[in-house]
Design a protein around this motif. Structure first.
Motif: not given
Lengths: 669, 669
Positions: A159-183
């Motif tokens: 929504q914010q950037l008007d893009v179709e596709e967001v790519q992510v690596s597996l190692p980063l994917l592993r960290r996302i949940g924790q960062v979202l909760r910590e912040t």
């Protein structure tokens, strides 16, 4: 297979009588150089292990080896037990003494910074920058909204950037949940976006509790020198510039030697590790210098000649040196820092600048981009002088390019007292025509440690104009003072610190280990307490380098039917380019005898081009276009180049009429 | 930190008196289970190390540990030196005897193959297949055409396939030049293309001298069982089907235990390694069975519940079990085999099927896809019975879903003589109402080794109808023969092999280690020479499992206001589903009392869905739509589910009026 014990004795004076022994068990058939690598013993192979340079000679003290080649050893050497490590096959237990290895200057250059770099015009961090920070405030999940973490984030980013596709690596994917909760679901996403991609595609690089500063790297991998700029991606400013010799030098001084070395079994990974080691030490130094947390480095743009790019990626480079001389790849797809082991943010995007051909690589497209050659209506010749000389001729309508092998002499390698343009390097020399006494300027006002490229050009020119060198590059032995009690060495009178004689002769010309030589600085003046001289062999190497470059641009101009005189601008890139004296470069026949105002020295245009590409999407687009517009001309296709090269192996040239101003100057002296 | 010596004695009868010692040095504060892992000693933790199951008890023979919890140990046990390994903190040197660990059935199932699988309708290898072979003939490079290898290949692929972008990994890029030269520029490219991607993007997976066969894998990761189909991607045919227990079982029998175990420091990587180990052994077995070179496996489609998918990817699963129960990710981006260490072609595309919620995962979307539920106008209830029970209700216009924790009893785990539906499993049981003697059928006509899910359902039903079990699931002790000289054990007369008594009693009911039990097969009949019995505890576990499932679908129907009677089709997936007897499943109250023709057993619908997605782009698109259409209903939001569960903890139910046909059958007996 039978195993043999190989013992290395390191004959290093610094270690004194306690020179360490290192032993290793190896199977029959292994080369001594490989055994040394396994034992952790450094043996330099400047020719890449071809048996051509003779610099890997070792002394056998016990046992025997099978010698594949002794080309660079005399019969006496062989009889005395010397062998070329790169040509010696282990077939039994053997003990070997390794002579002191030539130390490669590993010192980082951080003290001589290219002055303020101009941030490319039209750079706007908000619209053109390749790496962006996006603040995202998410509604936390609840029993009424059990959307998964990743979809929650992606929906907000789309929504914010008007893009179709967001790519992510597996190692980063592993960290996302924790960062979202910590912040508490209030984060800054670091993204790479490319508005010019076919579909708006976005790469998530990191997720942070708050906005980090954004940094990037512009890197030029030269055959001899690796340069690295650390860049603030928000302001576009360069915050640190560092350079160092390429760690691969001990495995070959030119690209051909390196390809040969890398093509041997298992060596390609070592070559990759060596250059990545150099880059990582540069990154660490730059980070420390500018006090930048390397986890905030989210992108690196890398340029370099095609061989350097292949060796960096550990892609086989063998086809580069074999007819019909094609690379494996010119347009490398985007990579991540973790693919190469670069010690920055592991998710950082690695963008390799596109190249054109085997001998016109990404360093030259970057040079053309940063020089502005492709946008100008004036006929311009651009040349990049490093270990190879690459030349581009053209304007905004057409671009042709060629390459010639100059060797590393102008980068201070392959010259006994050569060194890079760093603190302690003699960068300018004047010689008194009567006394034959030199005067020199040293970088950093320090005691001299050696001579850099611009110093070597000045020295050659001065020696030629004062008659110390003849047209063929021979030292004039008639100017040598031969004392009766010492036929070979003529030490200076220590009080005087000079080599002057009353008869227009000089003690500075003498018979050295490598034949005749001229002493530029006496031991008492130097940093290391040893004489700094230029030898006959050094002069030969320098002549071959300048002849190759001269032949390159004259043949290129001839091929496209453009007289050299019609060239309106003569742009010179390369690590030594910025500091050389045009007059002197013309006097030795390196540059053509054109009005001085037509010459412009641009310094390291490769790292500058990488810098522009790092900052700006439009520049990335332009460099791809430049790469596809450049027509490569193969100089080796006929004999023209070789003939031009041979004619240029003189000071300034066999045909003095090509250098009227030099002829004029010679008449005056 | 202080280091302590922990010594493990393995009390394994198979090792006799020479039970090995294994020692390890660990720092203060480490758990015994961690020390065991470091020492390579297997200690099962079916509850995931929560101290709840008591199965990790060990005997301290020297030294002491700090016991965090002794919940599952009696005061006598603790006094005798027993400790729960998962709750014991090392604080000094200690010696520990590890009792024999329950062996988990590791045998691969390859002998009971689901009969011919229907290739999805409309499958056309040329147009819809995700992996393709493309023959490419390139013009070799020459001095007139020095195009780099990669551009040469990409240009050809773009022309032949009409794509915009060709992607490649760095490792594959390294091999391209060599393959092109070895094949003299005549190669077969293996590519993954997706005609539905926003731009035509193509992924190069391999480059071969000739056309290889193309294979793919459809994988279902169940909490208890992992199933794997090896598929010929050209014909669409399944060439091998294998299954095995999930290697993570020893680290937790249900998803909650596994999440708890994996959330502890360092364990998540171990959990990932365990399931990948299982998958790799399945892949190897399938490859061997079908004589397929695993380098020709270019794609794997993986389904599984959300916890299994997170653990497979080593993405933290903790948020799945904590309110508000959200996953980290439901739609996993495409991965490569090398990202996960799957032993197929390292470039093979790994496609994770999308899930819906924490307890309705990819296995259920795959089930909905393969069952055709989302395309049918009839009101259908789909349920997948594995370790968890997931239920979907709806038709082509709407889909609602929920989940309930059934436990692994119907998969043969958590039941002492339970086993998977493989060779040697009792799959059907009949009990004579007068003699109380059983009759059974064994898979593969072998000697029985245990009882699988369908056998357990039949057994429960028969025991209930013959009065061996009462409505509450209690074994009828009045039917037990108590001999005067042996109050506890009543071994059969060996000659008779029967437990019949003249008084309508039976020796088959007896007091066992775990309370009352009923012997289904005497030692003399069985494969391992031990009695196969069902215990009171087993019956309890089975009742809880069936009650959870019954409560799940009845509450879901209630929530959306649909009477259960209006359901036109009742589709049952799950590993045991295909073989159960509807009548008996209704009799125990697992299935509702509906006309039998409304039930349909579909077997493992998860692996079937993965199979469809593997083969066909359109099916991949449809499953994404299914995932987004399904509305998840959280059963734990109020007390309705718990009340329904408690009422269903009876045979067949507290309210017999819900089971008129069963009531009828009971009147007859």
């Amino acid at each position: 297979m039978a195993q043999h014990l190989v013992t290395f004795h390191l004959d290093d004076p610094a270690l004194g009588a306690h020179a360490p022994l290192r032993s290793v068990h190896v199977p029959t058939g292994m080369l001594l150089t490989e055994a040394a690598r396994m034992a952790g013993v450094e043996i330099a192979q400047p020719c890449g292990g071809q048996g051509r340079c003779g610099r890997c000679a070792v002394h056998l003290t016990q046992g025997e080896v099978r010698r594949r080649s002794t080309l660079r050893l005399s019969a006496e050497d062989v009889a005395a037990g010397y062998a070329l490590a790169c040509q010696s096959v282990v077939e039994g237990d053997v003990s070997v003494t390794v002579p002191p290895q030539e130390k490669i200057e590993r010192r980082l250059t951080t003290d001589r910074v290219v002055a303020e770099v101009e941030v490319p015009g039209g750079y706007d961090a908000r619209t053109l920058q390749t790496i962006q920070r996006v603040s995202v405030s998410l509604t936390p999940p609840s029993l009424d909204d059990q959307t998964d973490d990743w979809s929650r984030l992606v929906t907000a980013l789309r929504q914010q950037l008007d893009v179709e596709e967001v790519q992510v690596s597996l190692p980063l994917l592993r960290r996302i949940g924790q960062v979202l909760r910590e912040t508490e679901w209030d984060v800054t996403a670091i993204v790479e976006s490319n508005p010019q991609a076919p579909t708006a595609r976005l790469q998530l690089l990191d997720l942070r509790p708050s906005e980090p500063p954004l940094y990037g790297l512009a890197i030029d991998i030269g055959t001899t020198t690796v340069s690295c700029w650390l860049v603030d991606l928000i302001s576009g400013k360069v915050v640190a510039q560092v350079a160092e010799y390429n760690g691969q030098i001990a495995r070959g001084e030119d690209v051909i030697s390196r390809i040969i070395y890398a093509s041997k079994n298992g060596n390609s990974a070592e070559m990759q590790a060596l250059v990545i080691g150099t880059i990582n030490s540069l990154i660490a130094a730059a980070g420390e210098k500018a006090k930048v947390d390397l986890q905030n480095v989210f992108k690196a743009t890398i340029a370099g000649n095609s061989t350097m790019m292949h060796l960096l990626l550990d892609i086989p480079a063998a086809s580069i040196r074999l007819a019909p001389f094609v690379t494996a790849i010119n347009h490398v797809p985007p990579l991540k820092a973790f693919d190469l082991g670069l010690k920055i943010n592991p998710e950082a995007v690695i963008d390799c600048v596109p190249g054109v051909a085997s001998y016109v690589g990404a360093d030259i497209t970057a040079g053309v981009l940063s020089s502005g050659l492709g946008d100008d209506e004036r006929l311009t010749l651009f040349m990049d002088v490093g270990t190879n000389g690459e030349i581009v001729l053209g304007n905004r309508d057409w671009l042709v390019t060629c390459a010639c092998s100059a060797g590393p002499a102008f980068e201070g390698a392959g010259v006994i007292n050569g060194m890079r343009a760093t603190r302690g390097a003699i960068e300018e020399v004047w010689i008194n025509g009567e006394t034959l006494e030199p005067n020199y300027r040293v970088i950093g006002n320090a005691k001299p440690r050696g001579i850099c490229g611009s110093g070597l050009i000045a020295l050659l020119s001065e020696m030629f104009l004062t008659g110390l060198l003849d047209k063929g590059g021979n030292l004039n032995s008639s100017l040598m003072i031969v004392e009766e009690d010492d036929l070979h060495f003529a030490p200076p009178e220590k009080s005087a610190g000079s080599g002057v004689s009353l008869h227009g002769q000089t003690r500075r010309i003498r018979q050295g280990e490598h034949g005749l030589e001229y002493v530029v600085a006496w031991a008492s003046e130097t940093w290391h307490g040893k004489d700094i001289a230029i030898t006959h062999v050094d002069v030969d190497n320098l002549l071959r380098a300048k002849a190759a470059i001269y032949a390159g641009y004259t043949v290129l101009a001839e091929r496209v039917g453009v007289p050299l005189e019609s060239v309106e601008r003569f742009l010179i890139g390369g690590s030594f380019g910025k500091y050389i004296n045009v007059e002197k470069a013309v006097q030795i026949g390196l540059l053509p005898d054109l009005p001085w105002e037509q010459f412009q020295f641009l310094g390291n245009t490769s790292v500058k081009g990488a810098y522009r590409v790092l900052l700006n999407h439009n520049e990335r687009e332009r460099i791809t276009q430049i790469a596809s517009r450049m027509t490569y001309i193969e100089l080796s296709a006929d004999n023209t180049f070789y003939e031009a090269f041979t004619s240029a192996l003189f000071l300034p040239h066999t045909d003095l009429s090509k250098f009227p101003n030099v002829a004029n100057a010679l008449t005056k002296t």
